[in-house]
Design a protein around this motif. Structure first.
Motif, mmCIF file in Angstrom:
data_model
loop_
_atom_site.group_PDB
_atom_site.id
_atom_site.type_symbol
_atom_site.label_atom_id
_atom_site.label_comp_id
_atom_site.label_asym_id
_atom_site.label_seq_id
_atom_site.Cartn_x
_atom_site.Cartn_y
_atom_site.Cartn_z
ATOM 1 N N VAL A 313 0.839 -1.201 0.000
ATOM 2 C CA VAL A 313 0.000 0.000 0.000
ATOM 3 C C VAL A 313 0.875 1.252 0.000
ATOM 4 N N ALA A 314 1.933 1.221 0.813
ATOM 5 C CA ALA A 314 2.825 2.374 0.894
ATOM 6 C C ALA A 314 3.526 2.617 -0.431
ATOM 7 N N PHE A 315 4.043 1.558 -1.049
ATOM 8 C CA PHE A 315 4.786 1.703 -2.304
ATOM 9 C C PHE A 315 3.898 2.237 -3.426
ATOM 10 N N SER A 316 2.628 1.856 -3.408
ATOM 11 C CA SER A 316 1.711 2.294 -4.472
ATOM 12 C C SER A 316 1.414 3.787 -4.409
ATOM 13 N N CYS A 317 1.563 4.408 -3.250
ATOM 14 C CA CYS A 317 1.213 5.818 -3.042
ATOM 15 C C CYS A 317 -0.244 6.089 -3.398
ATOM 16 N N CYS A 318 -1.090 5.098 -3.189
ATOM 17 C CA CYS A 318 -2.515 5.283 -3.412
ATOM 18 C C CYS A 318 -3.183 5.721 -2.108
ATOM 19 N N VAL A 319 -4.301 6.408 -2.229
ATOM 20 C CA VAL A 319 -5.008 6.944 -1.062
ATOM 21 C C VAL A 319 -6.325 6.202 -0.899
ATOM 22 N N ARG A 336 10.813 3.962 6.083
ATOM 23 C CA ARG A 336 11.495 2.799 6.678
ATOM 24 C C ARG A 336 12.110 1.908 5.604
ATOM 25 N N SER A 337 11.369 1.652 4.544
ATOM 26 C CA SER A 337 11.808 0.672 3.553
ATOM 27 C C SER A 337 12.565 1.259 2.369
ATOM 28 N N TRP A 338 12.290 2.526 2.018
ATOM 29 C CA TRP A 338 12.877 3.073 0.795
ATOM 30 C C TRP A 338 13.618 4.391 0.999
ATOM 31 N N ARG A 339 13.685 4.888 2.202
ATOM 32 C CA ARG A 339 14.514 6.014 2.614
ATOM 33 C C ARG A 339 14.700 7.108 1.564
ATOM 34 N N GLY A 340 13.706 7.947 1.436
ATOM 35 C CA GLY A 340 13.822 9.130 0.579
ATOM 36 C C GLY A 340 13.516 8.922 -0.883
ATOM 37 N N LYS A 341 13.268 7.691 -1.308
ATOM 38 C CA LYS A 341 13.021 7.423 -2.730
ATOM 39 C C LYS A 341 11.856 8.240 -3.266
ATOM 40 N N PHE A 342 10.839 8.446 -2.435
ATOM 41 C CA PHE A 342 9.625 9.119 -2.905
ATOM 42 C C PHE A 342 9.709 10.641 -2.770
ATOM 43 N N HIS A 343 10.857 11.145 -2.272
ATOM 44 C CA HIS A 343 11.028 12.596 -2.133
ATOM 45 C C HIS A 343 12.108 13.128 -3.061
ATOM 46 N N ARG A 344 12.565 12.288 -3.988
ATOM 47 C CA ARG A 344 13.640 12.733 -4.872
ATOM 48 C C ARG A 344 13.159 13.874 -5.772
ATOM 49 N N PRO A 345 14.039 14.827 -6.080
ATOM 50 C CA PRO A 345 13.646 15.965 -6.929
ATOM 51 C C PRO A 345 13.109 15.490 -8.276
ATOM 52 N N GLY A 346 12.020 16.104 -8.682
ATOM 53 C CA GLY A 346 11.435 15.797 -9.971
ATOM 54 C C GLY A 346 10.467 14.640 -9.969
ATOM 55 N N ARG A 347 10.379 13.920 -8.846
ATOM 56 C CA ARG A 347 9.454 12.777 -8.810
ATOM 57 C C ARG A 347 8.029 13.291 -8.623
ATOM 58 N N VAL A 348 7.147 12.880 -9.500
ATOM 59 C CA VAL A 348 5.743 13.294 -9.438
ATOM 60 C C VAL A 348 4.901 12.081 -9.064
ATOM 61 N N ILE A 349 4.124 12.222 -8.021
ATOM 62 C CA ILE A 349 3.267 11.128 -7.559
ATOM 63 C C ILE A 349 1.821 11.604 -7.627
ATOM 64 N N ASN A 350 0.996 10.851 -8.334
ATOM 65 C CA ASN A 350 -0.399 11.239 -8.523
ATOM 66 C C ASN A 350 -1.307 10.052 -8.201
ATOM 67 N N PRO A 351 -1.770 9.942 -6.956
ATOM 68 C CA PRO A 351 -2.601 8.800 -6.564
ATOM 69 C C PRO A 351 -3.881 8.667 -7.373
ATOM 70 N N CYS A 360 -3.527 0.712 -8.276
ATOM 71 C CA CYS A 360 -3.728 0.643 -6.827
ATOM 72 C C CYS A 360 -4.121 -0.766 -6.402
ATOM 73 N N PRO A 361 -3.502 -1.302 -5.348
ATOM 74 C CA PRO A 361 -3.897 -2.629 -4.858
ATOM 75 C C PRO A 361 -5.374 -2.645 -4.463
ATOM 76 N N LEU A 362 -6.064 -3.708 -4.838
ATOM 77 C CA LEU A 362 -7.468 -3.856 -4.431
ATOM 78 C C LEU A 362 -7.540 -4.147 -2.937
ATOM 79 N N THR A 363 -8.479 -3.502 -2.253
ATOM 80 C CA THR A 363 -8.713 -3.806 -0.849
ATOM 81 C C THR A 363 -9.489 -5.125 -0.749
ATOM 82 N N PRO A 364 -9.418 -5.804 0.411
ATOM 83 C CA PRO A 364 -10.243 -7.007 0.591
ATOM 84 C C PRO A 364 -11.723 -6.738 0.329
#
Length: 530
Positions: A313-319, A336-351, A360-364
Motif C-alpha cells: 500500500v505504501a509503495f503504491s502511493c494510493c489513497v 522505513r523501507s525506501w529512505r527518501g526514494k519518494f522525495h527525490r527531486p522531480g518525482r511526481v506522484i499522482n494517486p 492501486c492494490p485492491l482492498t479485501p
C-alpha cells in the motif's frame, strides 16, 4: 480634569484596539501555519493539482478558497460507500449453477501436456569449466527465477553450479537458506545427467580465495543478458579463474534462448524445484483441509492472492479511506523501507491517476464485491493468500461478511504447525502457493511474481488451460467510485470481466514472454483430442 480623562480614555482605547489587532494577527498567522502543516502532511502524496502557494499565509488562503474541478470517475476511493449500498442485495444474491460447478470451456484442439523429458538431451558431461556462484534476491518467486536462470547459464558455460545463496532483503527480511525452502538433494539429483550442481565450493577452490566468497570476481551482468554475452564476457573469466560470481542475479538472462537451454529452465521450475519436506507436508495437509471445508461446492474452492500488505500500500502511493492517520502511517512505511526514494527531486506522484490506471492494490472489500458480482455466493469456500494485511480488522471484516467460509493459512493450520515458519516470509509464501496451486479457480489482484508463477504452474498442470480471474482494474474503479450504482448493472459488468478473464486462461509464449507464466510451447507439447 475632564480633558485629561478623555485623553486617557482615548489612549486606553487605542491600546485596546492595538492589542486586539495584534491578537488577530497572531491568530491569523497560527491558522495559516496550521493549514500549511496540514497540507504538508496530507498533501505530499495526494498528487492534487492545487497550485499550492507555500510562500506565506496568502498562498494557503488562496488554496483554501480556490475551487477544484471534480476528479474524473475512478480517481477516488469510494468503495466503502458502494459496499454499504449494495450489501443487502449482495447478501441476498445466489447464482445457479455455481461458477465453481460450471464446466471449464476448453478450446478444441488445444490440449497440451508436459513433455520436458522428451526434449532433454542426455550425453556424458564434459569436464567442468569452473564454478558458478550466484546470489538470488527478492521474495520466493524472484528466487525461483534466479535459480532457473542460473541452471540455464551453468549449462551455457559448462560450469558447475553452486546451489544459490539467498540475499537478505530489507523488505522481505527472510534469512532462509536454499534447503529451508526447496528440497536441495532432489534438486541436485534431478540434474545429475544435465549439469553439475554442488551444495558448496570444494575446499581446494575456496582456499584459493582465502575462504571469502567476496574475493571471487563479481561479474555484474545487465538484466536480460543474451547467450552471446555470457559466452563472450563471462566464459573467459571463468576459464581463467576457475570460478565466477554474479550478484545480484535477478532476471539476468534473456527470455529467448536456444531450445536446449530453455528446456532446462522448464525442467528446473516445474520438476526439479520441489519445496522442502516440512513445507510440502504442511502444505498438502492444508490442501486436504481446504477440500473438506468446501463440501458445499464438491470440494472445489477459489484462491485469491491478496496484495494489501502495508509495504504494498505504501509503495503504491494510493489513497484509501483512512484519512490523515493512513497518510502518516504510509509515509513512515515508505521512509522505513525506501529512505527518501519518494522525495527525490522531480518525482511526481499522482494517486488519482494511479487509481484510474489500475495501479492501486485492491482492498479485501473490493475483492469481495467483485467476486459476489461475478456470481460467487456465500457458499463459496475462499482461500486468501497474503502477508499481513494492512489494517486487517477494518479491511478484512467486509470480505468475511460476504464469504463466511473464508480461510487463510492461520485458520487452516494451528499455531504450533506454523511456528517453524514464522518470521520467514518465503516459507509462508510457499504454503500459500501450495494451496493456491490446487484451487479450482485462482484470482490475481495485483501484478507480481507470485501470480505470474502460479498461473504458469497451473497451466502446466491443467493441460495448458486453468481457470484464472485477472481483472482489468481500470474497468473496476469507475464502478467502485459510484456510490449510486445499481446492483444489476454492477453484477453485469463483473460477470463480463470474469468471462473475459477466464477466456484468457490459455496462452502461448511470445518471443519476449516468460516460460514461468506461459509454459507453452517450450515446456509442453500439443496432443490430439481423444
Amino acid at each position: 480634569m475632564p480633558m485629561a480623562a478623555a485623553k486617557a480614555a482615548r489612549r486606553a482605547g487605542r491600546a485596546l484596539a492595538g492589542g486586539r489587532r495584534r491578537r488577530a494577527a497572531v491568530l491569523l498567522l497560527a491558522l495559516a501555519y496550521g493549514a500549511a502543516m496540514l497540507v504538508l502532511v496530507l498533501g505530499w502524496c495526494a498528487g492534487l493539482d492545487l497550485g499550492l502557494g507555500m510562500g506565506g499565509a496568502g498562498g494557503v488562503v488562496e488554496v483554501a478558497l480556490r475551487r477544484r474541478a471534480p476528479a474524473p470517475l475512478g480517481s477516488v476511493y469510494r468503495s466503502h460507500l458502494v459496499f454499504e449500498r449494495l450489501l443487502p442485495e449482495m447478501r441476498a444474491s445466489a447464482s445457479r449453477p455455481h461458477p465453481l460447478m460450471a464446466s471449464h470451456d476448453k478450446k478444441s484442439g488445444k490440449r497440451w501436456a508436459p513433455c520436458i523429458s522428451q526434449r532433454l538431451t542426455q550425453s556424458e558431461l564434459p569436464p567442468s569449466n569452473g564454478f558458478l556462484i550466484i546470489e538470488a534476491n527478492g521474495g520466493l518467486n524472484q528466487q525461483r527465477i534466479s535459480i532457473c536462470d542460473a541452471v540455464a547459464v551453468a549449462s551455457l558455460l559448462n560450469a558447475t553450479l553452486v546451489t544459490p545463496a539467498f540475499h537478505l532483503n530489507s523488505v522481505w527480511r527472510d534469512s532462509s537458506k536454499f534447503g529451508d525452502i526447496f528440497d536441495e538433494d532432489h534438486f541436485i539429483q534431478s540434474f545429475r545427467k544435465y549439469i553439475r550442481v554442488v551444495k558448496e565450493l570444494p575446499e581446494e577452490v575456496f582456499v584459493r580465495f582465502d575462504h571469502n566468497i567476496s574475493n571471487i570476481p563479481n561479474m555484474r551482468t545487465k538484466a536480460f543478458s543474451t547467450e552471446s554475452y555470457y559466452l563472450q564476457k563471462v566464459l573467459p573469466e571463468l576459464l581463467e579463474l576457475g570460478a565466477v560470481r554474479i550478484a545480484p542475479f535477478s532476471n539476468r538472462l534473456a527470455h529467448s534462448v536456444p531450445p536446449n537451454i530453455q528446456v532446462l529452465r522448464c525442467f528446473a521450475n516445474y520438476e526439479a524445484l520441489k519445496f522442502s519436506k516440512p513445507i510440502r507436508t504442511l502444505g498438502e495437509n492444508m490442501v486436504d483441509r481446504m477440500i473438506k471445508k468446501s463440501s458445499l461446492t464438491d470440494g472445489k474452492y477459489v484462491s485469491v492472492h491478496l496484495r494489501f500488505e502495508e509495504d504494498m500500500v505504501a509503495f503504491s502511493c494510493c489513497v484509501y479511506d483512512g484519512g490523515w492517520r493512513e497518510n502518516i502511517a504510509m509515509e513512515n512505511a515508505r521512509e522505513r523501507s525506501w529512505r527518501g526514494k519518494f522525495h527525490r527531486p522531480g518525482r511526481v506522484i499522482n494517486p488519482e491517476a494511479n487509481r484510474r490506471n489500475g495501479k492501486c492494490p485492491l482492498t479485501p472489500l473490493e475483492v469481495g464485491m467483485m467476486l459476489r458480482g461475478m456470481g460467487f455466493d456465500n457458499t463459496t469456500s475462499l482461500y486468501v493468500a497474503s502477508g499481513k494485511i494492512y489494517n486487517s480488522e477494518k479491511y478484512m471484516d467486509p470480505l468475511r461478511q460476504l464469504f463466511p467460509l473464508l480461510q487463510t493459512k492461520d485458520t487452516l493450520a494451528s499455531s504450533e504447525e506454523l511456528a517453524q515458519f514464522k518470521g520467514h516470509s518465503s516459507r509462508l509464501a510457499a504454503l500459500d502457493y501450495t494451496v493456491c496451486l490446487q484451487s479450482e479457480s485462482f484470482v490475481a489482484t495485483q501484478g507480481s511474481n507470485f501470480p505470474h508463477f502460479l498461473m504458469g504452474h497451473r497451466r502446466y498442470l491443467y493441460a495448458g488451460n486453468a481457470k484464472t480471474i485477472k481483472p482489468d482494474k481500470r474497468k473496476l474503479v469507475p464502478l467502485f467510485d459510484n456510490p449510486n450504482v445499481r446492483w444489476d448493472r454492477f453484477k453485469r459488468h463483473m460477470q463480463d470481466i470474469r468471462r473475459h478473464s477466464e477466456s484468457k486462461g490459455f496462452g502461448v509464449r511470445k518471443p519476449n514472454g516468460s516460460i514461468y507464466t506461459l509454459p507453452i510451447p517450450d515446456c509442453m507439447c500439443q496432443q490430439a483430442e481423444p
